[in-house]
Write a protein that holds these residues in place. Sequence first.
Motif, PDB file in Angstrom:
ATOM      1  N   SER A 199      -2.159   3.375   3.364  1.00 22.29           N
ATOM      2  CA  SER A 199      -3.496   3.462   2.760  1.00 22.29           C
ATOM      3  C   SER A 199      -4.376   2.634   3.367  1.00 22.29           C
ATOM      4  N   ARG A 200      -5.415   3.080   3.475  1.00 21.22           N
ATOM      5  CA  ARG A 200      -6.686   2.223   4.077  1.00 21.22           C
ATOM      6  C   ARG A 200      -7.881   2.440   2.813  1.00 21.22           C
ATOM      7  N   ASN A 201      -8.373   1.208   3.229  1.00 18.94           N
ATOM      8  CA  ASN A 201      -9.663   1.104   2.395  1.00 18.94           C
ATOM      9  C   ASN A 201     -10.974   1.541   3.101  1.00 18.94           C
ATOM     10  N   SER A 220       2.299   4.891   1.009  1.00 17.29           N
ATOM     11  CA  SER A 220       2.179   5.644   2.166  1.00 17.29           C
ATOM     12  C   SER A 220       3.205   6.859   1.568  1.00 17.29           C
ATOM     13  N   GLN A 262       3.906   7.694   7.895  1.00 11.29           N
ATOM     14  CA  GLN A 262       2.676   7.446   7.930  1.00 11.29           C
ATOM     15  C   GLN A 262       2.417   6.198   7.623  1.00 11.29           C
ATOM     16  N   THR A 277     -10.204   7.575  -6.240  1.00 14.93           N
ATOM     17  CA  THR A 277     -10.258   6.780  -5.027  1.00 14.93           C
ATOM     18  C   THR A 277     -11.285   5.847  -5.240  1.00 14.93           C
ATOM     19  N   SER A 298       0.840  -1.081   0.127  1.00 17.36           N
ATOM     20  CA  SER A 298      -0.023  -0.233   0.021  1.00 17.36           C
ATOM     21  C   SER A 298       0.925   1.243  -0.116  1.00 17.36           C
ATOM     22  N   ASN A 333      -4.763   5.228  -4.273  1.00 21.99           N
ATOM     23  CA  ASN A 333      -4.119   6.038  -3.631  1.00 21.99           C
ATOM     24  C   ASN A 333      -4.250   7.614  -4.002  1.00 21.99           C
ATOM     25  N   THR A 334      -4.267   8.452  -2.980  1.00 24.28           N
ATOM     26  CA  THR A 334      -4.744   9.641  -2.889  1.00 24.28           C
ATOM     27  C   THR A 334      -3.524  10.533  -2.270  1.00 24.28           C
ATOM     28  N   SER A 335      -3.742  11.948  -2.640  1.00 29.03           N
ATOM     29  CA  SER A 335      -2.827  12.698  -1.743  1.00 29.03           C
ATOM     30  C   SER A 335      -3.391  14.151  -2.027  1.00 29.03           C
ATOM     31  N   HIS A 382     -10.271   3.547  -1.787  1.00 28.00           N
ATOM     32  CA  HIS A 382      -9.525   4.390  -0.711  1.00 28.00           C
ATOM     33  C   HIS A 382     -10.537   4.833   0.208  1.00 28.00           C
ATOM     34  N   LEU A 436      -5.190  -0.883   1.875  1.00 36.28           N
ATOM     35  CA  LEU A 436      -5.798  -0.622   0.627  1.00 36.28           C
ATOM     36  C   LEU A 436      -5.132  -1.689  -0.370  1.00 36.28           C
TER      37      LEU A 436
END
Length: 135
Positions: free
Chosen positions: A13-15, A5, A10, A49, A3, A39-41, A112, A21
Amino acid sequence: MSSFSPMPDQAPSRNVLGQPLEPCGYDPLTGFFRDGCCNTSPQDLGVHTVCAVVTEEFLTASARLGNDLSTPMPQYGFAGLKPGDRWCICAARWYQVQQAGAACPIVLEATHEATLEVVPFEVLLQYAVIPKTLH
């Protein structure tokens, strides 16, 4: 593939299920970062997502609503989507098509958690599919 990061300190990422994720798809290679994951930012202004399994109905409705995902755009390295492709869709765009009555299935494990800021979990749940092998 692990996933994403964004920063070393940090968590991954989580779903939307609160788990790590999972990848969405590699053929075509999807994701804002083209890493196969949704993933996103802060740079991802579209919030790409939602791991969608696109259908002809979804693609047609999306184009009608101003988001043509079928037409290739080689200048951006985008070959265009076809039914059955798994793609990280902008959360607001997926929700817009859902509200228009043409939502496509989604993979919750690869969607996400940031999606929950745009789309209610109960709505996502209605379109959840069991993940199949990635292609």
